[in-house]
Scaffold this active site. Structure first.
Site, PDB file in Angstrom:
ATOM      1  N   ILE A 185     -54.941  40.490  54.078  1.00 12.36           N
ATOM      2  CA  ILE A 185     -56.057  39.648  53.637  1.00 12.36           C
ATOM      3  C   ILE A 185     -56.960  40.360  52.634  1.00 12.36           C
ATOM      4  O   ILE A 185     -57.773  39.738  51.962  1.00 12.36           O
ATOM      5  CB  ILE A 185     -56.858  39.163  54.866  1.00 12.36           C
ATOM      6  CG1 ILE A 185     -55.922  38.480  55.865  1.00 12.36           C
ATOM      7  CG2 ILE A 185     -57.965  38.202  54.482  1.00 12.36           C
ATOM      8  CD1 ILE A 185     -55.087  37.334  55.306  1.00 12.36           C
TER       9      ILE A 185
ATOM     10  N   SER B 268     -58.948  43.818  52.842  1.00 13.85           N
ATOM     11  CA  SER B 268     -59.503  45.135  53.134  1.00 13.85           C
ATOM     12  C   SER B 268     -58.543  45.939  53.998  1.00 13.85           C
ATOM     13  O   SER B 268     -57.817  45.393  54.845  1.00 13.85           O
ATOM     14  CB  SER B 268     -60.855  45.000  53.835  1.00 13.85           C
ATOM     15  OG  SER B 268     -60.723  44.263  55.010  1.00 13.85           O
TER      16      SER B 268
ATOM     17  N   GLU C 162     -57.213  32.346  60.062  1.00 15.64           N
ATOM     18  CA  GLU C 162     -57.087  32.828  61.426  1.00 15.64           C
ATOM     19  C   GLU C 162     -56.388  31.766  62.257  1.00 15.64           C
ATOM     20  O   GLU C 162     -56.755  30.606  62.214  1.00 15.64           O
ATOM     21  CB  GLU C 162     -58.485  33.072  61.995  1.00 15.64           C
ATOM     22  CG  GLU C 162     -58.462  33.527  63.417  1.00 15.64           C
ATOM     23  CD  GLU C 162     -59.807  33.313  64.088  1.00 15.64           C
ATOM     24  OE1 GLU C 162     -60.800  33.793  63.551  1.00 15.64           O
ATOM     25  OE2 GLU C 162     -59.824  32.668  65.135  1.00 15.64           O
TER      26      GLU C 162
ATOM     27  N   HIS D 242     -59.151  41.467  65.396  1.00 20.72           N
ATOM     28  CA  HIS D 242     -60.397  41.853  66.055  1.00 20.72           C
ATOM     29  C   HIS D 242     -60.156  42.806  67.213  1.00 20.72           C
ATOM     30  O   HIS D 242     -61.089  43.282  67.842  1.00 20.72           O
ATOM     31  CB  HIS D 242     -61.143  40.605  66.550  1.00 20.72           C
ATOM     32  CG  HIS D 242     -61.408  39.648  65.435  1.00 20.72           C
ATOM     33  ND1 HIS D 242     -60.503  38.666  65.090  1.00 20.72           N
ATOM     34  CD2 HIS D 242     -62.423  39.537  64.558  1.00 20.72           C
ATOM     35  CE1 HIS D 242     -60.991  37.993  64.057  1.00 20.72           C
ATOM     36  NE2 HIS D 242     -62.146  38.501  63.719  1.00 20.72           N
TER      37      HIS D 242
ATOM     38  N   CYS E  88     -76.963  42.075  63.728  1.00 21.43           N
ATOM     39  CA  CYS E  88     -77.700  41.372  62.680  1.00 21.43           C
ATOM     40  C   CYS E  88     -76.990  41.446  61.341  1.00 21.43           C
ATOM     41  O   CYS E  88     -76.168  42.326  61.119  1.00 21.43           O
ATOM     42  CB  CYS E  88     -79.078  41.999  62.513  1.00 21.43           C
ATOM     43  SG  CYS E  88     -80.073  41.929  64.006  1.00 21.43           S
TER      44      CYS E  88
HETATM   45  N1  GLN Z   1     -60.968  39.899  51.778  1.00 25.15           N
HETATM   46  C1  GLN Z   1     -61.849  40.136  52.866  1.00 25.15           C
HETATM   47  C2  GLN Z   1     -61.312  41.262  53.733  1.00 25.15           C
HETATM   48  O1  GLN Z   1     -60.126  41.401  53.815  1.00 25.15           O
HETATM   49  C3  GLN Z   1     -62.010  38.901  53.708  1.00 25.15           C
HETATM   50  C4  GLN Z   1     -62.981  39.123  54.817  1.00 25.15           C
HETATM   51  C5  GLN Z   1     -63.287  37.911  55.641  1.00 25.15           C
HETATM   52  O2  GLN Z   1     -62.567  36.949  55.638  1.00 25.15           O
HETATM   53  N2  GLN Z   1     -64.393  37.920  56.357  1.00 25.15           N
HETATM   54  O3  GLN Z   1     -62.074  41.980  54.356  1.00 25.15           O
HETATM   55 ZN    ZN Z   2     -61.339  36.342  57.470  1.00 22.23          ZN
END
Ligand code: GLN
Ligand code: ZN
Length: 757
Positions: free
Chosen positions: A432, A434, A667, A696, A517
């Site tokens: 995705i 990162s 997801e 996660h 936060c």
């Molecule tokens: N491109 C972002 C990552 O891979 C997407 C993050 C996300 O969907 N919150 O971290």
């Molecule tokens: Zn995401």
């Protein structure tokens, strides 16, 4: 007129509660010490509220984690698996909030869900068929007494029974109506107990009432409150709604025996017209939410005072209120030392909103307020804002035409072309964006930000990381690569910092869930891009490999939804401005040889209106085109991806397809793959990568398990359309588990390909 607020932020102005609870979890703080910190925070806040002159000061709006969870615990709605841990009261509570893994105990946390249309998340209580609902907790009474001992009379706040029953998850066969009687009786117990104290009011929060309501909903509401109100004693009852208007239940609400009714004049589009068209009973008090509890701009006194004047002329007894709890705005401008007064004078965080309430109270009492200094000072704020308007940007937005929203050729044509140019295998694998943000990566960014290393050193380090990341992905044999996002702290902040029109705060934290936060940036003015923001990194990464490298951007709707938006222009216009800036970036990436570009819309669902009837007209009708605006001008052979964090879009599938991306990843691993059915039903055209494992958790999914997930997906998705990827970015994971998981992911895709030869 008196003044009131619905609730106040509660983590402490410098997030003291967050740090204390974290210490407590690491056993570096005793339970007594943690309670002491909490007490100190409450004391400070009550004193601030009292000193501001506020008439109705809330209590029990404090929480160690979440108010819905507090209410569930108050009524013994605690699933057996937590009770069986035999922990202290507080630790049982934390086990529900965060899960518990120690010794023999291994229990998952309750689910967490978005709180209405905010970025706050509440814990979803679970009720079992044999749950005995009754008043077992004391928090509400304890905190009332605690304030009273400090000489402060408060209005305790509790989640109302209707909203609670609508948000609860029923694990057995029994449903809301089966628990209604018992729950109403438990609230009566609260009233009876409160009558023995010095309490004057009790506030029931019922935000669920602003939804489209069915007849069953209305009956349930009436049933609950008929019982509760028939047991009313000396304590007055305020029914508080927020996040919208109560058009479906106005009659019932005003005819029941409430003493106060709280209505939202900011998000409640029809609140004022409801009052104008119907009578508001003389024996009730209207808590008029005219100060925005969700945004950080100064209240427009002229507008507020004319509303108040109308209410007065209509003979309605009014208390001046905020539109929702101030939980959704930061604490105080006092912590912002770097922003110039030219900017901050336009802002009102929670503490400054208290001053606004006090001002409005004074001004509303005057025969003529036009020459009052407070009024004049406020008025001048709306006459001019510095560095806000950029005629160039406005011109560009005005010149957008229908063609700008349409990409040519159409999806199917592009799909054919792209299959040819990319030559990807069946079930292409990707991630995705990162990769793990290990401490050395953060340290590099911090050192650069603080000026401890040069720009060259900063870049050289990141390039090294990119090279490692590309090599790793080639070794794992992924098909479409990413550069790893090592230069990014946050997917919105990164772009905000590079765009014109944004402001950043130092300490303006807002609760997202628990004591966690976020610090949303502020859209101050017209947004534009001065120079490329990501091109160098992506081009460098692409230079290291022959495989396609995904350019990685955040989409306009997500950038807007995770910022404090302007109020002087529509959010649609702001979003279009951002979209044009991101479009420039997309075209620059393409011009520099990047052939796959992912535009994340992680938060697209965030501002979906609460009423279904508003979904398209108020939101999707411009939000979806805003996304198309970003990519409509790319070539047919450039592949556009998008990513969404939640798969909770089963009900807006056609709108998602209308984004006209070539590929969407989302997801799915935690949602029982329900969404697949509706993809099929709706003949979803976009290629899809439903996440095959949950990022996660540090758990490494086996090849077998990933294959199984894919086989299930293939029952609903055509093989030519299926992508294989994790369900979100990997930045919170460690290197080791990431590599293992991705190796298994690629192995699963390869094994499956064999069956399709
Ligand atoms: N491109 C972002 C990552 O891979 C997407 C993050 C996300 O969907 N919150 O971290
Ligand atoms: Zn995401």
């Amino acid at each position: 007129m008196l003044t009131s607020i619905i609730g106040y932020p509660r983590v402490g102005t410098l997030r003291e509660l967050k740090f204390a609870t974290e210490k407590y979890f690491k056993q570096n703080l005793t339970q007594e010490e943690l309670q002491e910190t909490a007490k100190e925070i409450r004391k400070t806040q009550w004193s601030i509220l009292k000193e501001s002159g506020l008439d109705f000061i809330p209590s029990n709006d404090f929480s160690f984690y979440d108010n819905v969870l507090d209410t569930a615990v108050l009524f013994n709605i605690v699933p057996k698996r937590y009770k069986d841990l035999h922990l202290s009261e507080l630790d049982t509570y934390f086990a529900m909030a965060k899960g518990y893994q120690k010794g023999h105990g291994d229990v998952r946390a309750l689910a967490m869900k978005k709180w209405f249309n905010t970025n706050y998340h509440y814990m979803v209580p679970e009720i079992e068929d044999d749950t005995a609902i009754r008043l077992t907790g004391t928090k509400l009474f304890d905190e009332f007494e605690e304030a009273l001992n400090l000489g402060i009379q408060t209005k305790p706040v509790i989640t109302g029974p209707f909203t609670l029953l609508k948000l609860i998850r029923y694990t057995g066969v029994k449903q809301a109506k089966d628990f209604a009687q018992d729950l109403a009786a438990a609230y009566v117990e609260v009233l009876e107990k409160l009558q023995k104290t010095d309490a004057l009011w009790l506030q029931f929060d019922e935000p669920y009432l602003v939804h489209d309501l069915s007849k069953e909903d209305i009956d349930l509401f009436k049933q609950l409150y008929t019982t509760i109100l028939s047991n009313k004693g000396s304590v007055k009852i305020l029914i508080q709604t927020y996040f919208g208007d109560v058009r479906d239940i106005y009659q019932e609400l005003t005819s029941l025996d409430f003493d106060g009714i709280g209505l939202d004049f900011i998000e409640g589009k029809e609140t004022l017209s409801l009052l104008k068209a119907n009578d508001f009973p003389e024996n009730k008090i209207l808590f008029a939410g005219i100060i925005n509890g969700k945004n950080i701009w100064r209240n427009h006194y002229g507008d507020s005072l004319s509303t108040l004047a109308w209410l007065k002329s209509a003979g309605i007894h009014t208390v001046i209120n905020t539109s929702c709890s101030l939980l959704h705005v930061p604490y105080t401008l006092k912590n912002e030392t770097k922003l110039a007064d030219t900017y901050t004078k336009h802002f009102a965080f929670a503490e400054e909103k208290l001053t606004e309430l006090a001002d409005l109270k004074v001004l509303s009492e005057l025969d003529s307020y036009e020459s009052h200094p407070a009024f004049l000072a406020n008025k001048s704020l709306f006459d001019h804002r510095e560095n806000c308007y950029d005629p160039e940007v406005q011109k560009r937005v005005n010149e957008i035409n229908e063609d700008d929203f349409v990409r040519f050729p159409d999806f199917y044509e592009r799909e054919k072309i792209q299959k040819e140019v990319f030559h990807l295998p069946l079930f292409p694998t990707t991630t995705i964006g990162s990769f793990p943000q290990t401490s050395d990566i953060r340290a590099n960014r911090t050192a650069f930000r603080k000026g401890n290393i040069s720009k060259e050193e900063y870049i050289a380090f990141n390039k090294e990381k990119i090279a490692e990341c590309v090599a790793l992905q080639e070794e794992i044999d992924l098909d479409v690569l990413v550069h790893g996002e090592f230069e990014r702290n946050d997917m919105v902040e990164y772009f905000g910092e590079k765009l014109n029109g944004y402001l950043f705060t130092e300490k303006a934290w807002v609760q997202s869930y628990g004591t966690r936060c976020v610090k949303p940036p502020i859209i101050w003015g017209d947004v534009s891009r001065t120079e490329p923001m990501t091109v160098d990194w992506s081009v460098y990464a692409q230079s290291l490999t022959d495989r396609p490298m995904k350019g990685m951007l955040t989409g306009p709707v997500t950038i807007l939804n995770w910022s404090f938006p302007r109020e002087d222009i529509s959010i649609k216009e702001s979003t279009y401005q951002i979209a044009l800036a991101i479009r420039d970036e997309v075209l620059d990436l393409e011009a520099n040889g990047i052939r796959v570009i992912q535009i994340d819309e992680a938060a697209l669902r965030e501002k979906l209106p609460l009423r279904k009837s508003d979904w398209y007209s108020e939101y999707l009708d411009w939000a979806i085109p805003a996304f198309r605006l970003v990519h409509s001008k790319v070539k047919a052979e450039t592949q556009i991806h998008t990513h969404m964090c939640y798969s909770e879009f089963t009900d807006i599938i056609p709108a998602i397809d209308d984004m006209d991306a070539d590929v969407i990843t989302f997801e799915a691993s935690r949602s029982d793959l329900l969404i697949l059915d509706s993809l099929k039903e709706n003949h979803f055209k976009t290629e899809v990568g439903p996440g095959v494992y949950d990022i996660h958790s540090p758990r490494v999914p086996s090849t077998e398990e990933i294959k199984e997930a894919l086989v299930k997906m293939l029952q609903k998705i055509e093989p030519e359309k299926l992508w294989v990827n994790p369900d979100c970015g990997l930045k919170t994971r460690g290197n080791e588990e990431t590599k293992k998981s991705l190796v298994n992911l690629v192995a699963a895709a390869k094994e499956l390909r064999k069956n399709y030869k």
